[in-house]
Design an enzyme around this catalytic site. Structure first.
Site, PDB file in Angstrom:
ATOM      1  N   LYS A 194      46.218  -2.515 -22.666  1.00 32.60           N
ATOM      2  CA  LYS A 194      45.692  -3.537 -21.762  1.00 32.60           C
ATOM      3  C   LYS A 194      45.160  -2.836 -20.516  1.00 32.60           C
ATOM      4  O   LYS A 194      45.615  -1.738 -20.168  1.00 32.60           O
ATOM      5  CB  LYS A 194      46.809  -4.500 -21.315  1.00 32.60           C
ATOM      6  CG  LYS A 194      47.614  -5.096 -22.460  1.00 32.60           C
ATOM      7  CD  LYS A 194      47.064  -6.423 -22.898  1.00 32.60           C
ATOM      8  CE  LYS A 194      47.910  -7.065 -23.966  1.00 32.60           C
ATOM      9  NZ  LYS A 194      47.221  -7.347 -25.220  1.00 32.60           N
ATOM     10  N   GLU A 206      41.545  -3.203 -24.371  1.00 32.23           N
ATOM     11  CA  GLU A 206      41.258  -4.487 -23.728  1.00 32.23           C
ATOM     12  C   GLU A 206      41.174  -4.268 -22.229  1.00 32.23           C
ATOM     13  O   GLU A 206      41.864  -3.405 -21.684  1.00 32.23           O
ATOM     14  CB  GLU A 206      42.384  -5.469 -23.997  1.00 32.23           C
ATOM     15  CG  GLU A 206      42.613  -5.750 -25.467  1.00 32.23           C
ATOM     16  CD  GLU A 206      43.739  -6.746 -25.658  1.00 32.23           C
ATOM     17  OE1 GLU A 206      43.457  -7.956 -25.585  1.00 32.23           O
ATOM     18  OE2 GLU A 206      44.897  -6.322 -25.837  1.00 32.23           O
ATOM     19  N   HIS A 249      44.453 -12.692 -36.715  1.00 30.78           N
ATOM     20  CA  HIS A 249      43.059 -13.076 -36.493  1.00 30.78           C
ATOM     21  C   HIS A 249      42.084 -11.903 -36.608  1.00 30.78           C
ATOM     22  O   HIS A 249      40.903 -12.102 -36.809  1.00 30.78           O
ATOM     23  CB  HIS A 249      42.886 -13.859 -35.175  1.00 30.78           C
ATOM     24  CG  HIS A 249      42.866 -13.019 -33.942  1.00 30.78           C
ATOM     25  ND1 HIS A 249      44.005 -12.615 -33.302  1.00 30.78           N
ATOM     26  CD2 HIS A 249      41.844 -12.498 -33.219  1.00 30.78           C
ATOM     27  CE1 HIS A 249      43.671 -11.886 -32.246  1.00 30.78           C
ATOM     28  NE2 HIS A 249      42.371 -11.804 -32.163  1.00 30.78           N
ATOM     29  N   LYS A 297      37.695 -11.171 -38.416  1.00 34.97           N
ATOM     30  CA  LYS A 297      36.533 -10.630 -37.703  1.00 34.97           C
ATOM     31  C   LYS A 297      35.501 -10.133 -38.718  1.00 34.97           C
ATOM     32  O   LYS A 297      35.851  -9.519 -39.725  1.00 34.97           O
ATOM     33  CB  LYS A 297      36.951  -9.495 -36.755  1.00 34.97           C
ATOM     34  CG  LYS A 297      37.783 -10.037 -35.569  1.00 34.97           C
ATOM     35  CD  LYS A 297      38.049  -8.977 -34.526  1.00 34.97           C
ATOM     36  CE  LYS A 297      39.081  -9.432 -33.523  1.00 34.97           C
ATOM     37  NZ  LYS A 297      38.548  -9.978 -32.300  1.00 34.97           N
ATOM     38  N   HIS A 321      47.683  -6.420 -35.683  1.00 36.98           N
ATOM     39  CA  HIS A 321      46.239  -6.172 -35.737  1.00 36.98           C
ATOM     40  C   HIS A 321      45.886  -4.718 -36.083  1.00 36.98           C
ATOM     41  O   HIS A 321      45.067  -4.461 -36.957  1.00 36.98           O
ATOM     42  CB  HIS A 321      45.586  -6.514 -34.390  1.00 36.98           C
ATOM     43  CG  HIS A 321      45.943  -7.888 -33.880  1.00 36.98           C
ATOM     44  ND1 HIS A 321      46.064  -8.979 -34.700  1.00 36.98           N
ATOM     45  CD2 HIS A 321      46.192  -8.346 -32.626  1.00 36.98           C
ATOM     46  CE1 HIS A 321      46.365 -10.048 -33.969  1.00 36.98           C
ATOM     47  NE2 HIS A 321      46.466  -9.688 -32.714  1.00 36.98           N
ATOM     48  N   LYS A 374      51.245 -15.434 -35.559  1.00 35.42           N
ATOM     49  CA  LYS A 374      52.175 -14.516 -34.920  1.00 35.42           C
ATOM     50  C   LYS A 374      52.673 -15.107 -33.604  1.00 35.42           C
ATOM     51  O   LYS A 374      51.967 -15.952 -33.065  1.00 35.42           O
ATOM     52  CB  LYS A 374      51.513 -13.160 -34.697  1.00 35.42           C
ATOM     53  CG  LYS A 374      50.507 -13.125 -33.546  1.00 35.42           C
ATOM     54  CD  LYS A 374      49.944 -11.764 -33.398  1.00 35.42           C
ATOM     55  CE  LYS A 374      50.568 -11.017 -32.267  1.00 35.42           C
ATOM     56  NZ  LYS A 374      49.911 -11.213 -30.968  1.00 35.42           N
ATOM     57  N   ASP A 405      52.970  -6.528 -29.943  1.00 36.97           N
ATOM     58  CA  ASP A 405      51.895  -7.494 -29.727  1.00 36.97           C
ATOM     59  C   ASP A 405      50.618  -7.105 -30.473  1.00 36.97           C
ATOM     60  O   ASP A 405      49.888  -7.960 -30.946  1.00 36.97           O
ATOM     61  CB  ASP A 405      51.601  -7.596 -28.213  1.00 36.97           C
ATOM     62  CG  ASP A 405      50.614  -8.702 -27.881  1.00 36.97           C
ATOM     63  OD1 ASP A 405      50.801  -9.830 -28.369  1.00 36.97           O
ATOM     64  OD2 ASP A 405      49.647  -8.449 -27.131  1.00 36.97           O
ATOM     65  N   ARG A 410      53.652 -33.715 -28.929  1.00 31.95           N
ATOM     66  CA  ARG A 410      54.658 -34.649 -28.419  1.00 31.95           C
ATOM     67  C   ARG A 410      54.154 -35.439 -27.209  1.00 31.95           C
ATOM     68  O   ARG A 410      54.834 -36.319 -26.721  1.00 31.95           O
ATOM     69  CB  ARG A 410      55.932 -33.883 -28.068  1.00 31.95           C
ATOM     70  CG  ARG A 410      55.689 -32.762 -27.082  1.00 31.95           C
ATOM     71  CD  ARG A 410      56.832 -31.814 -27.099  1.00 31.95           C
ATOM     72  NE  ARG A 410      57.986 -32.518 -26.566  1.00 31.95           N
ATOM     73  CZ  ARG A 410      58.878 -31.989 -25.726  1.00 31.95           C
ATOM     74  NH1 ARG A 410      58.749 -30.742 -25.374  1.00 31.95           N
ATOM     75  NH2 ARG A 410      59.875 -32.678 -25.279  1.00 31.95           N
TER      76      ARG A 410
HETATM   77  C1  BG6 Z   1      46.536 -11.315 -29.492  1.00 36.50           C
HETATM   78  C2  BG6 Z   1      47.473 -10.664 -28.520  1.00 36.50           C
HETATM   79  O1  BG6 Z   1      47.128 -11.395 -30.752  1.00 36.50           O
HETATM   80  O2  BG6 Z   1      45.339 -10.553 -29.578  1.00 36.50           O
HETATM   81  C3  BG6 Z   1      46.829 -10.533 -27.149  1.00 36.50           C
HETATM   82  O3  BG6 Z   1      48.674 -11.432 -28.396  1.00 36.50           O
HETATM   83  C4  BG6 Z   1      45.509  -9.806 -27.284  1.00 36.50           C
HETATM   84  O4  BG6 Z   1      47.666  -9.839 -26.254  1.00 36.50           O
HETATM   85  C5  BG6 Z   1      44.631 -10.447 -28.355  1.00 36.50           C
HETATM   86  O5  BG6 Z   1      44.859  -9.847 -26.027  1.00 36.50           O
HETATM   87  C6  BG6 Z   1      43.385  -9.602 -28.614  1.00 36.50           C
HETATM   88  O6  BG6 Z   1      42.504 -10.286 -29.442  1.00 36.50           O
HETATM   89  P1  BG6 Z   1      40.939 -10.020 -29.382  1.00 36.50           P
HETATM   90  O7  BG6 Z   1      40.374 -10.777 -30.537  1.00 36.50           O
HETATM   91  O8  BG6 Z   1      40.451 -10.515 -28.063  1.00 36.50           O
HETATM   92  O9  BG6 Z   1      40.756  -8.529 -29.513  1.00 36.50           O
END
Ligand code: BG6
Length: 490
Positions: free
Chosen positions: A340, A216, A178, A182, A240, A148, A235, A50
């Site tokens: 995290k 992470e 995603h 990988k 994942h 997502k 999340d 936009r």
């Molecule tokens: C995302 C989450 O889908 O995946 C994030 O919303 C997370 O919170 C991320 O940090 C992790 O992805 P990757 O590929 O860095 O492990």
């Protein structure tokens, strides 16, 4: 060449083209595909947002983002020159039906397949789908890619899926997780189904348990507003981590087709034993980070993060024991942990094999005789098989040692870069290959299981357990696995 490997000419329409995901991940991925010669020469990339930008300003912004997010060695002016010619910008107010005429006018006279990528909040999905429909842009071969969060529970995910389904058939819908893009996750299919050595022993007769860790070091990256309503369960686990679990646990599909694979994953999700208020305290642990240090740098606690209200019972860590009630996995627990602000960034799957039925070596060495298959997704990618051998010496008798057989994917492939997940996913969506995308019934089965667990936490009044940033989570996660006489693989 299989039909799936044809790179069709596409009009790739990116909604939310000025947003963070588009700039950080999607344009760099598209650029890499262009650079690798994987985009059809007629493929056009249409940024839709936009923002009041001219075509030139848009192209400049994309160039700036590539210079920032693509490694200098992978950015060259020649490739940029060609890539920039593919770029177009359309200013569209997503909720205004009349604005979508620009897209149909743009596509007029072209036979390119229209691939729409919705890099926007889900609240806009309904408007975008409806307006694409009203403008006449949707043809039988038109595709839609969505990201997502697809809902925050079963009901809201159904709403989103119903909305999309009013305008697109399931064969036209590409739901991104995603992690499925990988390299190592894809390699799991080869490892399991192309090697009889592993394939023949991939069951409860030989495997004691499975561990999946996705750790992470980052915190919530300024996303308090989003994250505090969601937490690590929604999340990371709902999507994942459960997708990883499915790739480990699914039966071999009879054919390597999108639905062949997705049917098998769905069976796993449906066979997950519910975690309920009665057993949640023993089966799952939630944690929340407090102030600490990661990699030597001090980090604030979750409740002190920017944007925080100072109070929260949202989990930033989850550990749980899942069971899959089927013949292959009866009595084989799957221990999962993800969080995290953990000690290191690491994602790995560990298959822990059962020990020999009768032990004949020195009892002091007993803990050493476990075979483990370690499948590492990040930060580096590779597979390591832990095997037991005799120590080489004349005077140590039958002293054992545990050694690793390593398969490092980058070895022998020097100069071959590992593609980012989004490159593979965008390419496969352009090719019309749905096997890396999540089907509606998978998402819904996964929500059904997660909802039950979240409800169990709510009903039992479970409070998050603190853990210092830079650690491996609350102590309870160690107890979770040690109660069963096992321990996390370090
Ligand atoms: C995302 C989450 O889908 O995946 C994030 O919303 C997370 O919170 C991320 O940090 C992790 O992805 P990757 O590929 O860095 O492990």
């Amino acid at each position: 060449m299989s039909a799936q490997l044809i790179n069709h000419a596409c009009d790739f329409v990116l909604f939310g083209a000025r947003g963070d995901l588009a700039m950080r991940k999607l344009f760099p991925a598209l650029y890499q595909l262009h650079r690798a010669g994987l985009l059809h020469s007629d493929t056009r990339l249409i940024g839709v947002a936009r923002n009041e930008s001219t075509q030139e300003e848009f192209i400049e912004a994309v160039q700036a983002t590539l210079k920032r997010y693509v490694k200098p060695a992978e950015y060259d002016e020649g490739s940029w020159e060609g890539f920039s010619k593919r770029l177009h910008y359309l200013k569209v107010e997503m909720t205004k039906a009349a604005d979508y005429k620009q897209i149909t006018r743009f596509a007029e006279g072209s036979s390119n397949t229209l691939v729409n990528y919705l890099s926007t909040p889900p609240a806009l999905f309904a408007d975008i789908c409806k307006n694409l429909h009203l403008s006449g842009a949707i043809q039988p071969n038109t595709r839609i890619i969505i990201e997502k969060p697809i809902g925050h529970d079963l009901e809201s995910s159904k709403e989103i899926n119903d909305t999309v389904a009013q305008y697109f058939k399931e064969e036209q819908v590409y739901r991104i997780d995603h992690y499925l893009g990988k390299e190592t996750v894809q390699n799991l299919i080869a490892l399991r189904f192309a090697n009889n050595l592993f394939g023949s022993q991939w069951n409860q007769n030989y495997i004691d348990h499975v561990q999946i860790t996705v750790a992470e070091t980052v915190g919530i990256e300024g996303r308090w507003g989003y994250y505090d309503k969601v937490g690590q369960m929604r999340d990371m686990v709902q999507n994942h981590v459960l997708q990883l679990l499915c790739m480990v646990a699914m039966d071999p599909p009879s054919q390597l087709t999108a639905d062949g694979i997705r049917d098998e994953k769905l069976k796993v999700l449906r066979a997950l034993r519910p975690i309920t208020a009665e057993n949640v305290a023993r089966r799952a642990v939630r944690g929340q980070y407090t102030a600490g240090a990661v990699g030597g740098a001090a980090c604030p606690g979750y409740k002190e993060e920017e944007g925080s209200s100072g109070r929260s019972n949202t989990e930033t860590f989850v550990a749980l024991r899942a069971n899959i009630d089927n013949w292959r996995w009866a009595s084989v627990p799957f221990y999962i942990r993800t969080g995290k602000r953990m000690a290191t960034r690491m994602a790995e799957i560990v298959i822990v094999y059962k020990n020999q039925p009768h032990y004949i070596f020195d009892p002091k060495q007993k803990s050493m005789v476990t075979n483990k298959l370690i499948i590492r997704l990040q930060p580096d990618e590779g597979i390591r098989l832990q095997v037991v051998t005799k120590e080489q010496s004349l005077d140590k008798g039958m002293a054992l040692q545990s050694r690793g057989l390593n398969l490092n994917f980058s070895e022998g492939q020097e100069g071959v870069r590992t593609p980012e997940a989004y490159e593979r996913l965008i390419l496969e969506a352009m090719r019309g290959n749905q096997s890396l995308f999540v089907r509606r019934d998978e998402i819904e089965a996964s929500w059904r299981w997660c909802d039950e667990l979240i409800k169990a936490w709510d009903e039992s009044g479970d409070q998050v357990k603190p853990y210092p940033a830079g650690s491996w989570g609350p102590i309870g996660s160690i107890a979770l696995i040690e109660r069963d006489g096992r321990s996390w693989h370090e």
